[in-house]
Design a protein around this motif. Structure first.
Motif, PDB file in Angstrom:
ATOM      1  N   TRP A  64     -86.830  -0.189 -25.448  1.00  0.00           N
ATOM      2  CA  TRP A  64     -85.588   0.188 -26.109  1.00  0.00           C
ATOM      3  C   TRP A  64     -84.446  -0.268 -25.227  1.00  0.00           C
ATOM      4  CZ3 TRP A  64     -87.309   5.798 -27.643  1.00  0.00           C
ATOM      5  CH2 TRP A  64     -88.188   5.714 -28.724  1.00  0.00           C
ATOM      6  N   GLN A  65     -83.832  -1.356 -25.607  1.00  0.00           N
ATOM      7  CA  GLN A  65     -82.774  -1.968 -24.817  1.00  0.00           C
ATOM      8  C   GLN A  65     -81.407  -1.481 -25.286  1.00  0.00           C
ATOM      9  OE1 GLN A  65     -83.735  -3.693 -22.276  1.00  0.00           O
ATOM     10  NE2 GLN A  65     -85.875  -3.922 -22.864  1.00  0.00           N
ATOM     11  N   ASP A  66     -80.428  -1.539 -24.391  1.00  0.00           N
ATOM     12  CA  ASP A  66     -79.053  -1.159 -24.717  1.00  0.00           C
ATOM     13  C   ASP A  66     -78.326  -2.389 -25.260  1.00  0.00           C
ATOM     14  OD1 ASP A  66     -76.655   0.232 -24.934  1.00  0.00           O
ATOM     15  OD2 ASP A  66     -76.078  -0.231 -22.877  1.00  0.00           O
ATOM     16  N   ILE A  67     -78.531  -2.668 -26.524  1.00  0.00           N
ATOM     17  CA  ILE A  67     -77.905  -3.814 -27.180  1.00  0.00           C
ATOM     18  C   ILE A  67     -77.037  -3.275 -28.299  1.00  0.00           C
ATOM     19  CG2 ILE A  67     -78.305  -5.923 -28.486  1.00  0.00           C
ATOM     20  CD1 ILE A  67     -80.904  -6.229 -26.891  1.00  0.00           C
ATOM     21  N   ARG A  68     -75.813  -3.803 -28.378  1.00  0.00           N
ATOM     22  CA  ARG A  68     -74.825  -3.303 -29.339  1.00  0.00           C
ATOM     23  C   ARG A  68     -74.423  -4.390 -30.319  1.00  0.00           C
ATOM     24  NH1 ARG A  68     -72.690   1.426 -26.695  1.00  0.00           N
ATOM     25  NH2 ARG A  68     -73.655   1.543 -24.652  1.00  0.00           N
ATOM     26  N   MET A  69     -73.738  -3.975 -31.379  1.00  0.00           N
ATOM     27  CA  MET A  69     -73.318  -4.919 -32.408  1.00  0.00           C
ATOM     28  C   MET A  69     -72.249  -5.882 -31.908  1.00  0.00           C
ATOM     29  SD  MET A  69     -73.433  -2.506 -35.793  1.00  0.00           S
ATOM     30  CE  MET A  69     -72.421  -3.643 -36.674  1.00  0.00           C
ATOM     31  N   THR A  70     -71.637  -5.603 -30.792  1.00  0.00           N
ATOM     32  CA  THR A  70     -70.627  -6.502 -30.235  1.00  0.00           C
ATOM     33  C   THR A  70     -71.244  -7.546 -29.313  1.00  0.00           C
ATOM     34  OG1 THR A  70     -70.243  -4.911 -28.467  1.00  0.00           O
ATOM     35  CG2 THR A  70     -68.775  -4.797 -30.380  1.00  0.00           C
ATOM     36  N   ASP A  71     -72.556  -7.491 -29.097  1.00  0.00           N
ATOM     37  CA  ASP A  71     -73.229  -8.402 -28.169  1.00  0.00           C
ATOM     38  C   ASP A  71     -73.563  -9.730 -28.841  1.00  0.00           C
ATOM     39  OD1 ASP A  71     -73.094  -6.504 -26.168  1.00  0.00           O
ATOM     40  OD2 ASP A  71     -75.144  -5.802 -26.453  1.00  0.00           O
ATOM     41  N   ILE A  72     -73.767 -10.735 -28.005  1.00  0.00           N
ATOM     42  CA  ILE A  72     -74.137 -12.081 -28.423  1.00  0.00           C
ATOM     43  C   ILE A  72     -75.525 -12.372 -27.863  1.00  0.00           C
ATOM     44  CG2 ILE A  72     -73.552 -14.537 -28.252  1.00  0.00           C
ATOM     45  CD1 ILE A  72     -71.502 -12.923 -29.816  1.00  0.00           C
ATOM     46  N   VAL A  73     -76.366 -13.024 -28.673  1.00  0.00           N
ATOM     47  CA  VAL A  73     -77.718 -13.388 -28.253  1.00  0.00           C
ATOM     48  C   VAL A  73     -77.827 -14.901 -28.260  1.00  0.00           C
ATOM     49  CG1 VAL A  73     -80.151 -13.330 -28.919  1.00  0.00           C
ATOM     50  CG2 VAL A  73     -78.770 -11.269 -29.108  1.00  0.00           C
ATOM     51  N   LYS A  74     -78.385 -15.451 -27.189  1.00  0.00           N
ATOM     52  CA  LYS A  74     -78.625 -16.889 -27.100  1.00  0.00           C
ATOM     53  C   LYS A  74     -80.123 -17.106 -26.930  1.00  0.00           C
ATOM     54  CE  LYS A  74     -77.476 -20.996 -24.445  1.00  0.00           C
ATOM     55  NZ  LYS A  74     -76.808 -21.502 -23.245  1.00  0.00           N
ATOM     56  N   LEU A  75     -80.712 -17.889 -27.841  1.00  0.00           N
ATOM     57  CA  LEU A  75     -82.137 -18.196 -27.751  1.00  0.00           C
ATOM     58  C   LEU A  75     -82.349 -19.372 -26.806  1.00  0.00           C
ATOM     59  CD1 LEU A  75     -83.238 -17.848 -31.474  1.00  0.00           C
ATOM     60  CD2 LEU A  75     -83.069 -16.092 -29.711  1.00  0.00           C
ATOM     61  N   GLY A  80     -77.065 -19.702 -30.876  1.00  0.00           N
ATOM     62  CA  GLY A  80     -76.445 -18.421 -30.583  1.00  0.00           C
ATOM     63  C   GLY A  80     -76.283 -17.578 -31.826  1.00  0.00           C
ATOM     64  N   PHE A  81     -76.324 -16.261 -31.635  1.00  0.00           N
ATOM     65  CA  PHE A  81     -76.257 -15.314 -32.746  1.00  0.00           C
ATOM     66  C   PHE A  81     -75.423 -14.103 -32.357  1.00  0.00           C
ATOM     67  CE2 PHE A  81     -80.157 -17.668 -33.211  1.00  0.00           C
ATOM     68  CZ  PHE A  81     -80.256 -17.906 -34.565  1.00  0.00           C
ATOM     69  N   ARG A  82     -74.815 -13.503 -33.345  1.00  0.00           N
ATOM     70  CA  ARG A  82     -74.130 -12.217 -33.180  1.00  0.00           C
ATOM     71  C   ARG A  82     -75.089 -11.140 -33.665  1.00  0.00           C
ATOM     72  NH1 ARG A  82     -70.630  -8.952 -36.426  1.00  0.00           N
ATOM     73  NH2 ARG A  82     -70.941 -10.353 -38.165  1.00  0.00           N
ATOM     74  N   VAL A  83     -75.147 -10.024 -32.970  1.00  0.00           N
ATOM     75  CA  VAL A  83     -76.028  -8.929 -33.353  1.00  0.00           C
ATOM     76  C   VAL A  83     -75.388  -8.168 -34.516  1.00  0.00           C
ATOM     77  CG1 VAL A  83     -77.132  -6.789 -32.601  1.00  0.00           C
ATOM     78  CG2 VAL A  83     -76.952  -8.718 -31.020  1.00  0.00           C
ATOM     79  N   LEU A  84     -76.074  -8.132 -35.651  1.00  0.00           N
ATOM     80  CA  LEU A  84     -75.618  -7.352 -36.801  1.00  0.00           C
ATOM     81  C   LEU A  84     -76.145  -5.930 -36.743  1.00  0.00           C
ATOM     82  CD1 LEU A  84     -76.130  -9.857 -39.770  1.00  0.00           C
ATOM     83  CD2 LEU A  84     -74.014  -9.316 -38.553  1.00  0.00           C
ATOM     84  N   LEU A  85     -77.370  -5.790 -36.234  1.00  0.00           N
ATOM     85  CA  LEU A  85     -78.021  -4.481 -36.198  1.00  0.00           C
ATOM     86  C   LEU A  85     -79.056  -4.475 -35.086  1.00  0.00           C
ATOM     87  CD1 LEU A  85     -78.388  -1.733 -37.666  1.00  0.00           C
ATOM     88  CD2 LEU A  85     -80.097  -2.843 -39.093  1.00  0.00           C
ATOM     89  N   ALA A  86     -79.067  -3.424 -34.286  1.00  0.00           N
ATOM     90  CA  ALA A  86     -80.081  -3.224 -33.250  1.00  0.00           C
ATOM     91  C   ALA A  86     -80.775  -1.903 -33.546  1.00  0.00           C
ATOM     92  CB  ALA A  86     -79.445  -3.203 -31.862  1.00  0.00           C
ATOM     93  N   GLN A  87     -82.074  -1.967 -33.850  1.00  0.00           N
ATOM     94  CA  GLN A  87     -82.842  -0.780 -34.212  1.00  0.00           C
ATOM     95  C   GLN A  87     -83.899  -0.504 -33.161  1.00  0.00           C
ATOM     96  OE1 GLN A  87     -83.689  -2.772 -38.092  1.00  0.00           O
ATOM     97  NE2 GLN A  87     -83.617  -0.658 -38.824  1.00  0.00           N
ATOM     98  N   LYS A  88     -83.862   0.686 -32.608  1.00  0.00           N
ATOM     99  CA  LYS A  88     -84.896   1.125 -31.679  1.00  0.00           C
ATOM    100  C   LYS A  88     -85.994   1.758 -32.506  1.00  0.00           C
ATOM    101  CE  LYS A  88     -81.576   1.771 -28.034  1.00  0.00           C
ATOM    102  NZ  LYS A  88     -80.887   2.662 -27.125  1.00  0.00           N
TER     103      LYS A  88
END
Length: 115
Positions: A64-75, A80-88
């Motif tokens: 369970w990571q601390d990832i928020r909807m304001t974060d950016i993900v790079k594969l 690159g992607f914007r986080v729309l939803l992070a579900q634990k």
């Protein structure tokens, strides 16, 4: 569940401008995680469209990571992607995972690798 599709980087965007200056958003690396792609179902896709967002991918990362909807993900392929939803949640084996619903960014908005 396997996490063998690659490694992703999670960035938080932080204002690094001095007080009173024009805001300057700078990506700050939060962490690197192994990930596995998940199915982007019709319900998730159309729910995002109703919210005027476009879900392009779903990935799972361990714990369970601390990832928020304001974060950016790079594969690791550079996309690159914007986080729309992070579900634990827990997977079928009872292991903790974080499921990320992602929206693709334009290449100019993808952060360079920072350490």
């Amino acid at each position: 569940m396997t996490f063998d599709d690659g490694i992703l980087e999670v960035y938080r965007m932080e204002n690094t401008a001095p007080p009173g200056a024009m805001p300057k958003e700078t990506p700050i690396l939060k962490g690197r995680h192994y990930f596995g792609y998940d199915t982007l179902g019709f319900q998730r896709y159309y729910t995002a469209l109703q919210a005027q967002q476009k879900a392009d991918a779903v990935v799972n990362i361990p714990l369970w990571q601390d990832i928020r909807m304001t974060d950016i993900v790079k594969l690791d392929d550079g996309s690159g992607f914007r986080v729309l939803l992070a579900q634990k949640m827990k997977d079928d084996n009872g292991l903790q995972i974080t499921k990320l619903t992602l929206e693709r960014l334009e290449s100019a908005d993808v952060p360079n690798s920072y350490d």
